[in-house]
Design an enzyme around this catalytic site. Structure first.
Site, PDB file in Angstrom:
ATOM      1  N   HIS A   1      -3.901   4.287  -6.176  1.00  0.00           N
ATOM      2  CA  HIS A   1      -2.749   4.038  -5.297  1.00  0.00           C
ATOM      3  C   HIS A   1      -1.952   2.808  -5.741  1.00  0.00           C
ATOM      4  CE1 HIS A   1      -5.169   0.913  -3.209  1.00  0.00           C
ATOM      5  NE2 HIS A   1      -4.011   0.467  -2.752  1.00  0.00           N
TER       6      HIS A   1
ATOM      7  N   ASP B   1      -3.651  -9.745   3.135  1.00  0.00           N
ATOM      8  CA  ASP B   1      -4.126  -8.406   3.505  1.00  0.00           C
ATOM      9  C   ASP B   1      -5.611  -8.431   3.865  1.00  0.00           C
ATOM     10  OD1 ASP B   1      -3.954  -5.599   3.837  1.00  0.00           O
ATOM     11  OD2 ASP B   1      -4.732  -5.298   1.810  1.00  0.00           O
TER      12      ASP B   1
ATOM     13  N   ASP C   1       0.805  -1.222   0.000  1.00  0.00           N
ATOM     14  CA  ASP C   1       0.000   0.000   0.000  1.00  0.00           C
ATOM     15  C   ASP C   1       0.835   1.268   0.000  1.00  0.00           C
ATOM     16  OD1 ASP C   1      -2.578  -0.950  -0.223  1.00  0.00           O
ATOM     17  OD2 ASP C   1      -2.890  -1.147   1.942  1.00  0.00           O
TER      18      ASP C   1
ATOM     19  N   HIS D   1      -4.595  -5.643  -5.968  1.00  0.00           N
ATOM     20  CA  HIS D   1      -6.044  -5.411  -6.048  1.00  0.00           C
ATOM     21  C   HIS D   1      -6.666  -6.035  -7.298  1.00  0.00           C
ATOM     22  CE1 HIS D   1      -6.887  -3.105  -2.484  1.00  0.00           C
ATOM     23  NE2 HIS D   1      -5.884  -2.282  -2.732  1.00  0.00           N
TER      24      HIS D   1
ATOM     25  N   LYS E   1      -0.392   4.752  -1.253  1.00  0.00           N
ATOM     26  CA  LYS E   1      -1.340   5.602  -0.524  1.00  0.00           C
ATOM     27  C   LYS E   1      -0.748   6.956  -0.156  1.00  0.00           C
ATOM     28  CE  LYS E   1      -4.263   1.982   1.476  1.00  0.00           C
ATOM     29  NZ  LYS E   1      -4.725   1.332   2.732  1.00  0.00           N
TER      30      LYS E   1
END
Length: 517
Positions: A404, A459, A376, A431, A379
């Site tokens: 992101h 996650d 991540d 993702h 972000k």
């Protein structure tokens, strides 16, 4: 042979424990031949070693004995025993079935016309052919001496080859802990071969923590780092456990004088290093005379082995620093999005466990573990108002949030560090969904990198089991039901099955790193 003189069997030669002996296998169906051979060679010595005799009275018995004594240097082999070609068949068995190409085979026959020399030499892999009538004591001495020299040289070449193979195989990954041990083991073997000594050697390092240099190095803190011969598989043991009192005293002298100590047939060399309190190299079975060239070789090895060791320490420090930076950066990102820093730890260890269960090698699993906290990192490019918005995001805001993944990939993709490169792939793909409905590229199935597939499941699992995405954590039963329902949709089906089989271990990881209140 005439039976005018019969001799009692000679007693076994008493072998010096330091020098060893050369094994000679006598294969003949006449006991007198064994007795006369032992008598003629009773005072034989080569390189400080006497002969050790092993007797066989038939080809069948010899097959058993040569298998029991693969280190035999010479076989004095009769041709005619239980059959006219028993000796020839034994020679072929040794070379073709036992694949022993080291032992020197000397055929001795009392009936040379029955096994013509030219035909035998061409068709059988033997090293000499003698008639018993021509083999006087002096000629027997000569043929044994020349055969032992050949055997010694063959062993030396083979030891050099084995040492080089170990060095070459270790050179591709010299700076990992395992390959460094393999490298030193190979160099030890090379050194013992070049010096013409036996295989007893070891390298002892200080057990003090690297970087804590102590001018007054303590011999009681030295441990075996690599060993050959009698010291093989003694790695990690204190030298007091593996050395006798005399040898230990030589180690202490070399350490105190910071020099090379030469004794009767061995040496102990001090190796200096800025990372350790001092290392010691021991090599035994030295020839009677050590040349100046050989002494220089030992000095160079003493220096270079420490340079290699220091390079390992430096590389490890670089890798540790890289991992620390990755963790701290990832922790900062998680804290910015009002998430616990322990989340990145849990995801890292969960990824490692799943990767190993999936079948990844240790190196790949570790790479994923250290890279997964970067999933991540993108972000950092998302505005706080969107990143920490307590209510559902509007469509336009959601499109911003989805960027992101691409932001993280762009931040990391140009790094030359393998962990950062793995982090870039995870950031980009974590993702994506197995059925192709994910973002940013709509990849599906195995188009999604395995690292990202594992990191995505880790996650989501951690998010559901903690108060990160919902008002309260889900129960384990709820999580299992959800993950199972998403097999083949969101998650890799094979990975889901592995996850379900490992869930008890994964729950233990969650308990070890709870959220900070």
């Amino acid at each position: 042979m005439a039976n005018d003189f019969l001799f009692a069997d000679e007693p076994e030669v008493v072998v010096s424990p330091n020098r060893g002996s050369w094994k000679v296998l006598i294969v003949d169906d006449e006991p007198e031949v064994h007795a006369v051979t032992k008598l003629a060679l009773s005072d034989f010595s080569f390189q400080g070693k006497n002969l050790e005799f092993v007797s066989a009275y038939s080809g069948r018995e010899a097959k058993t004995l040569i298998a029991q004594h693969p280190d035999a240097a010479i076989i004095l082999l009769d041709v005619v025993m239980e059959s006219d070609d028993a000796g020839l068949l034994l020679a072929r068995y040794i070379r073709e079935e036992l694949h022993n190409h080291y032992v020197r085979i000397i055929l001795r026959t009392g009936q040379p016309g029955q096994a013509p020399e030219r035909q035998v030499i061409v068709n059988y892999d033997i090293n000499d052919y003698k008639s018993k009538t021509e083999l006087t004591a002096q000629k027997l001495f000569t043929v044994v001496m020349s055969s032992l020299r050949s055997y010694r040289d063959i062993l030396s070449i083979d030891h050099s080859r084995q040492g080089l193979e170990k060095i070459i195989s270790a050179s591709a990954n010299l700076f990992s802990s395992h390959s460094m041990e393999q490298f030193i083991d190979g160099v030890l073997q090379q050194l013992t071969s070049i010096l013409g000594c036996n295989d007893n050697a070891l390298l002892a390092n200080s057990s003090l923590v690297a970087g804590t240099l102590n001018d007054d190095a303590d011999p009681d803190r030295l441990i075996v780092f690599a060993g050959l011969g009698e010291f093989e598989r003694k790695e990690g043991k204190a030298i007091q456990e593996v050395l006798d009192a005399t040898l230990l005293e030589a180690f202490k002298q070399a350490l105190a004088s910071r020099s090379i100590v030469y004794r009767d047939n061995y040496l102990v060399a001090y190796c200096t290093s800025k990372f350790t309190s001092g290392s010691l190299l021991y090599v035994s079975g030295l020839p009677n005379q050590i040349t100046d060239t050989q002494k220089r070789l030992i000095e160079l090895f003493s220096q270079n082995v420490q340079i290699a060791y220091e390079n390992v320490q430096l590389q490890n420090e670089i890798e540790d620093t890289q991992r620390e930076i990755v963790y701290r950066l990832s922790e900062a990102v998680e804290q910015r999005s009002i998430e616990t820093g322990n989340h990145v730890k849990r995801v890292a260890f969960i990824c490692y466990d799943l990767a190993k269960a999936y079948g990844l090698e240790e190196e790949e699993a570790e790479k994923l573990m250290f890279a997964s906290p970067l999933h991540d990192v993108g972000k950092v490019g998302i505005p706080d108002g969107i990143l920490n918005k307590p209510m559902r995001l509007q469509d336009q805001e959601w499109e911003v949030m989805k960027t992101h993944s691409s932001i993280g990939y762009e931040i990391l993709k140009n790094s030359k560090r393998t962990i950062i490169q793995a982090g870039a792939v995870i950031a980009r793909d974590h993702h994506e969904k197995w059925d192709g409905t994910g973002y940013p590229e709509g990849k599906k199935g195995e188009e999604i990198h395995l690292y990202a597939r594992i990191a995505a499941l880790a996650d989501v699992y951690d998010a559901l089991r903690h108060r990160r995405c919902y008002k309260s954590a889900w129960t384990l039963e709820q999580v299992l039901a959800f993950v199972d329902s998403e097999a083949g949709k969101h998650f890799d089906p094979k990975l889901v099955q592995i996850f379900k089989s490992r869930v008890d271990k994964l729950e233990a990881i969650l308990q070890k790193y709870p959220d900070e209140e």
